[in-house]
Design a protein around this motif. Structure first.
Motif, mmCIF file in Angstrom:
data_model
loop_
_atom_site.group_PDB
_atom_site.id
_atom_site.type_symbol
_atom_site.label_atom_id
_atom_site.label_comp_id
_atom_site.label_asym_id
_atom_site.label_seq_id
_atom_site.Cartn_x
_atom_site.Cartn_y
_atom_site.Cartn_z
ATOM 1 N N SER A 184 -4.316 11.571 -4.822
ATOM 2 C CA SER A 184 -3.337 10.529 -4.493
ATOM 3 C C SER A 184 -2.153 11.106 -3.735
ATOM 4 C CB SER A 184 -2.873 9.826 -5.772
ATOM 5 O OG SER A 184 -2.224 10.737 -6.642
ATOM 6 N N LEU A 222 -3.350 11.463 -0.275
ATOM 7 C CA LEU A 222 -3.425 10.129 0.323
ATOM 8 C C LEU A 222 -2.040 9.641 0.720
ATOM 9 C CD1 LEU A 222 -5.302 7.718 0.955
ATOM 10 C CD2 LEU A 222 -4.853 6.873 -1.357
ATOM 11 N N LEU A 223 -1.034 9.964 -0.093
ATOM 12 C CA LEU A 223 0.331 9.576 0.238
ATOM 13 C C LEU A 223 0.767 10.187 1.564
ATOM 14 C CD1 LEU A 223 3.169 8.454 -0.291
ATOM 15 C CD2 LEU A 223 3.565 10.388 -1.843
ATOM 16 N N LEU A 272 1.284 6.362 -7.190
ATOM 17 C CA LEU A 272 -0.027 6.682 -7.749
ATOM 18 C C LEU A 272 -0.075 8.030 -8.483
ATOM 19 C CD1 LEU A 272 -2.534 4.992 -7.843
ATOM 20 C CD2 LEU A 272 -3.416 6.192 -5.836
ATOM 21 N N ILE A 329 -1.146 8.244 4.431
ATOM 22 C CA ILE A 329 -0.628 6.883 4.625
ATOM 23 C C ILE A 329 0.772 6.917 5.211
ATOM 24 C CG2 ILE A 329 0.034 4.757 3.431
ATOM 25 C CD1 ILE A 329 -2.957 5.117 3.692
ATOM 26 N N TYR A 330 1.578 7.862 4.756
ATOM 27 C CA TYR A 330 2.948 7.978 5.268
ATOM 28 C C TYR A 330 2.948 8.335 6.747
ATOM 29 C CZ TYR A 330 7.761 9.608 5.722
ATOM 30 O OH TYR A 330 9.055 9.791 6.128
ATOM 31 N N LEU A 346 0.827 -1.199 0.000
ATOM 32 C CA LEU A 346 0.000 0.000 0.000
ATOM 33 C C LEU A 346 0.864 1.253 0.000
ATOM 34 C CD1 LEU A 346 -2.712 1.456 0.249
ATOM 35 C CD2 LEU A 346 -2.581 1.130 2.735
ATOM 36 N N CYS A 368 -1.569 8.752 -12.240
ATOM 37 C CA CYS A 368 -2.757 9.589 -12.420
ATOM 38 C C CYS A 368 -2.521 10.798 -13.308
ATOM 39 C CB CYS A 368 -3.274 10.051 -11.060
ATOM 40 S SG CYS A 368 -4.023 8.750 -10.063
ATOM 41 N N THR A 371 2.422 1.756 -3.414
ATOM 42 C CA THR A 371 1.398 2.027 -4.433
ATOM 43 C C THR A 371 0.970 3.484 -4.387
ATOM 44 O OG1 THR A 371 0.590 -0.260 -4.447
ATOM 45 C CG2 THR A 371 -0.904 1.447 -5.248
ATOM 46 N N VAL A 372 0.714 4.003 -3.183
ATOM 47 C CA VAL A 372 0.306 5.409 -3.089
ATOM 48 C C VAL A 372 1.476 6.332 -3.432
ATOM 49 C CG1 VAL A 372 -1.538 4.971 -1.429
ATOM 50 C CG2 VAL A 372 0.760 5.482 -0.588
ATOM 51 N N TYR A 373 2.714 5.871 -3.237
ATOM 52 C CA TYR A 373 3.871 6.672 -3.639
ATOM 53 C C TYR A 373 3.918 6.816 -5.158
ATOM 54 C CZ TYR A 373 8.658 8.481 -3.727
ATOM 55 O OH TYR A 373 9.772 9.275 -3.929
#
Length: 441
Positions: A31, A34-35, A16, A38-39, A9, A20, A12-14
């Motif tokens: 994204s 979101l990164l 993304l 999540i980080y 995860l 996009c 993936t967000v890194y």
């Protein structure tokens, strides 16, 4: 129970935003946010000391601080915050420097980057053929949801990467690289992609000369020459280039064609240089480029451009110099030099070649586009800087067996460094000593 963010995860967000950008700038912004979230939950920020090993960290941190400080003497806070935000995207470089990279995550990032371009190419064709009800951005055919200038730069980046992978077959087999390359090259040929076309013509022969030894470089150079000749044989491509050449050579600042692409760019560069000479030390302030240009136009120092917002100098380096003076330009060049030096040292590693390809586009493309303040370009250069590029902080091993295999390669001779796969070396400790100690146990 403490929740742990899975590496799948996190990486993936890194990656993304790279996926996009050809499809949706809004999606890329979401994204990126979101990164950050999540980080924060991942706890990888506790490894902040790893940032100190990166040579670009100090100049980038000071550049961000100086850009924020430049808001104190600006008169345009709206665009000033936009410029500060674009420079502040450097935080993604610091994030990447703390992550536990492995080879499969680098492959995943590059795969998502290529996937975004391919999906956009497929949708762009359907939109142009009226199969889908949506319209291409700015009604430019075969561009899909992406601005044609950024799309051309991204395609040039992808083609330079595929040149490396076509030889090594590190991420995809040759047939897949060839297929992706043909699709993207075709899209570049049928769109008004002068920026990307010019960069590809300049950089692809250099890439081939670096990658392919002996007689293969001559064969590859011949194929490239024939391909470029075929590209210019297309009436649309030839017409776009001839228009640009005519605009450039017919430009006169006293009788400027302020409606042509090159006329506006050259005028913006001249205005930026004049602003820098008038404010050489501190510049006119973060985001204050456009108001300062308006004052020059009102004073008839340069021709007016009614209906066109000249908010950059159409040149990354002139833009930084005009807004932040010699100090800002020096910090910007220091950051790029540090990143380039780190990338060049191990340029045959996959992540380094991927970064070097984009950095070359960023440097040369920045001579005729304001990439340093561009939303997509600012995030992309930061994400690429965050990759594990240098020799001190290499990618963590997948397993003990893989690490032992790498050590055998290390001991086999100094020439193996450029040809072998060194992407699985550990981060914090000398790899040979630690592995030998573990094997003895």
């Amino acid at each position: 129970m403490k929740w742990r963010v899975p590496d799948s995860l996190m990486f993936t967000v890194y990656a993304l935003p790279l996926f996009c950008f050809p499809l949706s700038t809004a999606g890329a912004g979401i994204s990126a946010g979101l990164l950050l979230v999540i980080y924060a939950f991942s706890g990888h920020w506790r490894k902040w000391r790893r940032i100190q090993a990166r040579p670009w960290a100090l100049p980038l941190a000071i550049l961000i601080g100086w850009t924020l400080l430049g808001l104190l003497w600006t008169t345009n806070m709206v665009f000033g915050f936009k410029v500060a935000e674009a420079t502040g995207y450097g935080i993604f470089a610091f994030i990447g420097a703390t992550l536990p990279w492995k080879e499969r995550w680098i492959k995943w990032l590059i795969t998502l980057f290529l996937a975004g371009l391919l999906i956009n190419a497929f949708l762009a064709a359907l939109m142009t053929w009226d199969v889908l009800p949506w319209k291409n951005v700015d009604d430019v055919p075969y561009t899909g949801f992406c601005d044609h200038i950024f799309l051309s730069l991204a395609i040039a980046h992808a083609l330079l990467w595929l040149t490396w992978d076509f030889k090594r077959q590190w991420n995809f087999p040759r047939w897949a690289n060839l297929f992706i390359g043909i699709v993207l090259l075709t899209q570049m040929a049928v769109t008004p992609a002068r920026s990307g076309q010019l960069l590809l013509v300049l950089l692809l022969p250099i890439a081939v000369w670096m990658l392919y030894p002996g007689r293969w470089r001559y064969w590859a150079s011949t194929v490239i020459t024939v391909s470029v000749a075929a590209l210019f044989a297309l009436p649309t491509v030839r017409a776009h280039f001839m228009v640009g050449i005519h605009e450039l050579f017919s430009f006169n600042i006293h009788q400027a064609d302020i409606t042509s692409s090159w006329g506006i760019r050259v005028l913006a560069m001249i205005g930026g240089v004049m602003l820098f000479l008038a404010h050489p030390l501190f510049g006119v302030g973060t985001g204050n480029f456009y108001p300062a240009i308006l004052k020059m136009q009102a004073a008839h120092q340069i021709p007016a451009t009614p209906g066109f917002i000249m908010n950059t100098a159409a040149n990354s380096f002139v833009s930084e110099a005009a807004s932040l003076g010699i100090i800002g330009l020096g910090l910007f060049l220091w950051f790029l030099w540090s990143l380039g030096h780190e990338t060049w040292k191990s340029r045959m590693l996959p992540q380094n070649w991927f970064a070097l390809s984009y950095l070359s586009i960023y440097l040369i493309g920045g001579l005729f586009d304001g990439l340093s303040w561009g939303y997509a370009d600012a995030i992309t250069i930061a994400l690429i800087a965050g990759l594990p590029l240098h020799q001190i902080s290499q990618v963590e091993p997948e397993s003990l067996g893989e690490l032992a295999a790498e050590i055998i390669i290390v001991d086999s001779g100094p020439n193996d460094f450029t040809e072998g796969n060194f992407s699985n070396l550990p981060i914090d400790e000398p790899p040979i000593r630690r592995e030998s100690e573990q094997v003895q146990c």
